[in-house]
Write an enzyme that holds these catalytic residues in place. Structure first.
Site, PDB file in Angstrom:
ATOM      1  N   GLN A  65       0.850  -1.188   0.000  1.00 58.43           N
ATOM      2  CA  GLN A  65       0.000   0.000   0.000  1.00 58.43           C
ATOM      3  C   GLN A  65       0.891   1.245   0.000  1.00 58.43           C
ATOM      4  OE1 GLN A  65      -3.288  -0.477  -0.241  1.00 58.43           O
ATOM      5  NE2 GLN A  65      -2.965  -2.678  -0.113  1.00 58.43           N
ATOM      6  N   GLU A 115      -0.309 -16.387  -1.821  1.00 56.16           N
ATOM      7  CA  GLU A 115       0.400 -15.475  -2.721  1.00 56.16           C
ATOM      8  C   GLU A 115       1.097 -16.287  -3.810  1.00 56.16           C
ATOM      9  OE1 GLU A 115       1.669 -12.512  -4.780  1.00 56.16           O
ATOM     10  OE2 GLU A 115       0.411 -12.148  -3.021  1.00 56.16           O
ATOM     11  N   ASP A 161      -7.756  -8.855  -0.843  1.00 56.97           N
ATOM     12  CA  ASP A 161      -7.198  -7.589  -1.315  1.00 56.97           C
ATOM     13  C   ASP A 161      -6.773  -7.810  -2.761  1.00 56.97           C
ATOM     14  OD1 ASP A 161      -6.162  -5.048  -1.530  1.00 56.97           O
ATOM     15  OD2 ASP A 161      -4.290  -5.527  -0.499  1.00 56.97           O
ATOM     16  N   CYS A 188      -9.536  -1.690  -4.686  1.00 59.64           N
ATOM     17  CA  CYS A 188      -8.968  -0.504  -5.321  1.00 59.64           C
ATOM     18  C   CYS A 188      -9.747  -0.133  -6.583  1.00 59.64           C
ATOM     19  CB  CYS A 188      -7.493  -0.745  -5.657  1.00 59.64           C
ATOM     20  SG  CYS A 188      -7.228  -2.091  -6.832  1.00 59.64           S
TER      21      CYS A 188
END
Length: 203
Positions: A65, A115, A161, A188
């Site tokens: 971020q 991830e 996210d 986002c």
């Protein structure tokens, strides 16, 4: 610096020494967009950021971020909203360098962080060690690949996210078919957020 082609990289390489003398930065790295690795021209191959009591090691190609002040407020609000008791099992999808999972791990029973990007995985492990976290399981691969397996673990919280494209429709269907107490969606892109919320609501 995310660059498009070798010609651009060559121009930056000739300017790197001047930039290093004139500006304060952790380092200069060049990479063609989409690359897994880049070339370090000056400075350090990583930098360190701190949000609250948590320290993050971040690589030049890692996702983090960028608005640190806002990220710290988001982490504070997230912790306050979730009111963790220490008994929760959390799936942290699209984990990056583990921005959110790391901040929550100290107040949870177990965190599974998913991830796929190699550099993020390197720094995720480094952040785990730097903050002496033991209740983290790193799941190497995509969130789409791991979600079904993680939903078998009686999750209390699933945290997303995702990138701007949002969630794959298959993930929304999988979540509708399982009982997860709480979903946290950090977005986002308002357009894909609205789309995904409709799918998660069964519409």
């Amino acid at each position: 610096l995310w660059l498009e082609d070798r010609e651009q990289i060559t121009r930056i390489e000739t300017m790197a020494e001047i930039l290093a003398k004139e500006f304060s930065f952790a380092g200069i790295l060049t990479a063609v967009r989409g690359a897994q690795q880049g070339t370090l021209l000056a400075g350090a191959p990583e930098y360190e950021e701190q949000l609250g009591a948590v320290r993050y090691h971040i690589g030049p190609l890692s996702f983090f971020q960028v608005n640190v002040g806002l990220a710290e407020k988001l982490l504070h609000d997230l912790g306050k909203t979730l009111s963790l008791t220490g008994q929760e099992t959390i799936a942290d999808l699209y984990a990056g360098v583990w921005t959110f999972g790391l901040a929550l791990a100290g107040r949870a029973k177990q965190v599974y962080s998913v991830e796929s990007f190699e550099e993020n995985l390197i720094f995720l492990e480094k952040n785990k060690q730097a903050n002496r976290v033991e209740n983290l399981t790193v799941c190497k691969g995509t969130s789409e690949q791991w979600l079904a397996k993680l939903l078998e673990k009686d999750l209390d919280i699933v945290l997303f996210d995702p990138p701007r494209k949002g969630l794959d429709p298959s993930m929304c269907k999988a979540l509708l078919a399982h009982s997860v107490k709480r979903l946290v969606y950090i977005s986002c892109n308002p357009a894909t957020l609205v789309r995904d919320l409709k799918l998660l609501a069964g519409r």
